[in-house]
Design a protein around this motif. Sequence first.
Motif, PDB file in Angstrom:
ATOM      1  N   ALA A  11       0.813  -1.214   0.000  1.00 31.79           N
ATOM      2  CA  ALA A  11       0.000   0.000   0.000  1.00 31.79           C
ATOM      3  C   ALA A  11       0.845   1.261   0.000  1.00 31.79           C
ATOM      4  CB  ALA A  11      -0.925  -0.001   1.224  1.00 31.79           C
ATOM      5  N   PHE A  12       2.146   1.119   0.347  1.00 32.88           N
ATOM      6  CA  PHE A  12       3.030   2.278   0.403  1.00 32.88           C
ATOM      7  C   PHE A  12       3.901   2.406  -0.843  1.00 32.88           C
ATOM      8  CE2 PHE A  12       1.758   1.442   4.661  1.00 32.88           C
ATOM      9  CZ  PHE A  12       1.719   2.663   5.290  1.00 32.88           C
ATOM     10  N   LEU A  13       3.685   1.531  -1.820  1.00 31.20           N
ATOM     11  CA  LEU A  13       4.394   1.629  -3.093  1.00 31.20           C
ATOM     12  C   LEU A  13       3.534   2.377  -4.092  1.00 31.20           C
ATOM     13  CD1 LEU A  13       5.753  -2.019  -3.445  1.00 31.20           C
ATOM     14  CD2 LEU A  13       7.114   0.017  -2.997  1.00 31.20           C
ATOM     15  N   LYS A  14       4.188   3.144  -4.958  1.00 21.88           N
ATOM     16  CA  LYS A  14       3.453   3.810  -6.035  1.00 21.88           C
ATOM     17  C   LYS A  14       2.953   2.763  -7.022  1.00 21.88           C
ATOM     18  CE  LYS A  14       6.256   8.008  -5.715  1.00 21.88           C
ATOM     19  NZ  LYS A  14       7.195   8.915  -6.427  1.00 21.88           N
ATOM     20  N   ASN A  15       1.893   3.089  -7.721  1.00 19.05           N
ATOM     21  CA  ASN A  15       1.304   2.123  -8.654  1.00 19.05           C
ATOM     22  C   ASN A  15       2.297   1.643  -9.696  1.00 19.05           C
ATOM     23  OD1 ASN A  15      -1.190   2.188  -7.407  1.00 19.05           O
ATOM     24  ND2 ASN A  15      -1.950   3.898  -8.658  1.00 19.05           N
ATOM     25  N   ASP A  16       3.140   2.590 -10.220  1.00 19.00           N
ATOM     26  CA  ASP A  16       4.091   2.187 -11.245  1.00 19.00           C
ATOM     27  C   ASP A  16       5.154   1.249 -10.676  1.00 19.00           C
ATOM     28  OD1 ASP A  16       5.139   4.143  -9.664  1.00 19.00           O
ATOM     29  OD2 ASP A  16       6.268   5.149 -11.272  1.00 19.00           O
ATOM     30  N   GLU A  17       5.495   1.412  -9.379  1.00 19.63           N
ATOM     31  CA  GLU A  17       6.464   0.507  -8.767  1.00 19.63           C
ATOM     32  C   GLU A  17       5.877  -0.887  -8.614  1.00 19.63           C
ATOM     33  OE1 GLU A  17       7.256   2.664  -5.203  1.00 19.63           O
ATOM     34  OE2 GLU A  17       9.098   3.547  -6.001  1.00 19.63           O
ATOM     35  N   VAL A  18       4.589  -0.952  -8.240  1.00 24.07           N
ATOM     36  CA  VAL A  18       3.935  -2.247  -8.120  1.00 24.07           C
ATOM     37  C   VAL A  18       3.859  -2.923  -9.483  1.00 24.07           C
ATOM     38  CG1 VAL A  18       1.804  -3.425  -7.480  1.00 24.07           C
ATOM     39  CG2 VAL A  18       2.600  -1.493  -6.112  1.00 24.07           C
ATOM     40  N   ASP A  19       3.490  -2.131 -10.522  1.00 30.82           N
ATOM     41  CA  ASP A  19       3.405  -2.699 -11.875  1.00 30.82           C
ATOM     42  C   ASP A  19       4.752  -3.220 -12.339  1.00 30.82           C
ATOM     43  OD1 ASP A  19       0.756  -2.075 -11.904  1.00 30.82           O
ATOM     44  OD2 ASP A  19       0.990  -0.184 -13.009  1.00 30.82           O
ATOM     45  N   ASP A  20       5.825  -2.439 -12.079  1.00 34.47           N
ATOM     46  CA  ASP A  20       7.165  -2.867 -12.489  1.00 34.47           C
ATOM     47  C   ASP A  20       7.545  -4.173 -11.808  1.00 34.47           C
ATOM     48  OD1 ASP A  20       7.439  -0.704 -14.109  1.00 34.47           O
ATOM     49  OD2 ASP A  20       8.626   0.493 -12.698  1.00 34.47           O
ATOM     50  N   LYS A  21       7.183  -4.289 -10.542  1.00 37.58           N
ATOM     51  CA  LYS A  21       7.507  -5.525  -9.829  1.00 37.58           C
ATOM     52  C   LYS A  21       6.774  -6.710 -10.436  1.00 37.58           C
ATOM     53  CE  LYS A  21       9.078  -4.286  -5.268  1.00 37.58           C
ATOM     54  NZ  LYS A  21       8.932  -4.565  -3.850  1.00 37.58           N
ATOM     55  N   GLN A  22       5.474  -6.480 -10.755  1.00 37.41           N
ATOM     56  CA  GLN A  22       4.682  -7.565 -11.320  1.00 37.41           C
ATOM     57  C   GLN A  22       5.199  -7.944 -12.702  1.00 37.41           C
ATOM     58  OE1 GLN A  22       0.753  -5.900 -11.124  1.00 37.41           O
ATOM     59  NE2 GLN A  22       0.420  -6.580  -9.000  1.00 37.41           N
ATOM     60  N   LYS A  23       5.539  -6.941 -13.531  1.00 34.76           N
ATOM     61  CA  LYS A  23       6.069  -7.232 -14.864  1.00 34.76           C
ATOM     62  C   LYS A  23       7.404  -7.948 -14.762  1.00 34.76           C
ATOM     63  CE  LYS A  23       3.835  -3.259 -17.071  1.00 34.76           C
ATOM     64  NZ  LYS A  23       4.057  -1.929 -17.685  1.00 34.76           N
ATOM     65  N   GLY A  24       8.229  -7.520 -13.799  1.00 32.49           N
ATOM     66  CA  GLY A  24       9.521  -8.165 -13.629  1.00 32.49           C
ATOM     67  C   GLY A  24       9.368  -9.621 -13.257  1.00 32.49           C
ATOM     68  N   ALA A  25       8.356  -9.905 -12.429  1.00 32.04           N
ATOM     69  CA  ALA A  25       8.125 -11.296 -12.027  1.00 32.04           C
ATOM     70  C   ALA A  25       7.641 -12.119 -13.206  1.00 32.04           C
ATOM     71  CB  ALA A  25       7.104 -11.342 -10.897  1.00 32.04           C
ATOM     72  N   GLU A  26       6.796 -11.513 -14.072  1.00 32.45           N
ATOM     73  CA  GLU A  26       6.275 -12.249 -15.220  1.00 32.45           C
ATOM     74  C   GLU A  26       7.363 -12.538 -16.237  1.00 32.45           C
ATOM     75  OE1 GLU A  26       3.245  -9.731 -16.629  1.00 32.45           O
ATOM     76  OE2 GLU A  26       1.878 -10.080 -14.942  1.00 32.45           O
TER      77      GLU A  26
END
Length: 505
Positions: A415-430
């Motif tokens: 909840a304390f991460l910016k949306n783009d940081e969360v997206d980058d993490k998810q894309k990196g995992a994929e």
Amino acid sequence: MAIPTSIKTLLSGAVVEWARVEFKETWDAAASLKSICAFANDIDNWGGGYIVIGVQEDNGRPVYPLKGVSTDKLDAYQKNIFAKCKLLRPAYTPIIGIETYQDRQFIVIWCPGGDNRPYSSPKTMEKDNKERIHYIRKASNTVEPSDDEEKDLFNLANRVPFDDRVNHQAELADLNITLIQNYLKEIGSSLYEKSKTEDFTELCSDMNIISTLPEYVKPKNVGLMFFSMEPERFFPCTQIDIVQFPDGLGGDNIIENTFKGPIHQQLREALQFIKNSIITKKIMKSADKAEADWVFNYPYAALEEALANAVYHRAYDIREPIEVRVEKEMIEIVSFPGPDRSVTQEGLKRYRVSNRRYRNRRIGEILKELHLTEGRNTGFGKILRALEENGSPKPEFETDDAHSYFISRVFVHKAFLKNDEVDDKQKGAEKEPKKGAEKEPKKGAERKQDILYRMAENPAITQVKLMEEFGLTRKQVQRVIKELREAGLLEREGSNRSGKWIVKR
């Protein structure tokens, strides 16, 4: 003579684990002398143990109402205890105290880990007995050691843990009576009242924080760590550094705070700073319910346990501070060296750790008295529970093959991460590549070469200095060093503290 804890504490089992306490309804030399021997051998560096006489037990727990020891037996029991302890080899005398609780009197035998182990006790009290056994503790039992355990016990001979050693550079005046009295009052020890009138040397002797030789009175390291105003005079870099990177590791903005002083005070002050300046709360409203949810960026209980464990388990003869690195997405707590060899990297990944031997038996004992750390092998569980209750990601615990460092890594709540940081993490995992398919970018190769040149210029450079100069985490620096060594470009000569790097061209 008083004991350095309270009878209530011993009976509750909340601070001193049951494995370190033995209850006896009456004094029985045949059984209890073996336990005194086992506690003195202290094969796992727990800090010895206690025998409480006057308590009936059931499966290791005290039975209420408590019986106590009748007044007419107190003197006879004490004399017999001292007499029977003379049968131990080499010489060992426990500390015996009379404690009053619930209007009844008890004899408490405090058996600190001895300096001259291994100790042996007669197998029986019969006059013609000549067989002696090096008894040890296993869980809450006193047993004869196996062949391997006996070898292990002999290997520990003259290897007194660093915190329990006499410090020959210090003087009795380096111990502060106010710090000692504050500690005794906080833990509810009967020594507190005696400290107001008792001779200072006798008080320190009762607490086992000085040498016992009357002609050579010197503080022990544990006494200086907790009851000296400036322990860093004797143990350089005994401090906690909290380093914040608000703009990330590559940013120019770095905030540093250093906490010194008695180790329990610096721990409390560092934790208070974390609670006031690092931990924040976010309230989130949901459309499907009236109540709002709130979460913390980091649960305090998890950071408290991780930092307390670092203070407990670090080596105070290594000149490296405990470092708390606060980054955008995580907090790393770094201490030196790593855990005992019995702790495996696979066990750390699975959060299953059973530490066989503890580095600082006396430090752990005092921290538990002050409720600053949990019991044996319970720290991981507390950290995991706190993170789960907060909805935070699971932590990481890391060491290397040489067990030269230890890192506890706690990640920020999503909840304390910016949306783009969360997206980058998810894309990196994929898009995570398969094993063996990773290719090092040019930037990484150049950085590795720069680090190698820097080591050639300054062979004594530390990992901490490399982290500062190149804006890297400790894990990244250690990975580069490992790759350079595997490539045959780098070697280490000497110890971690005083050695140097050898760069091969």
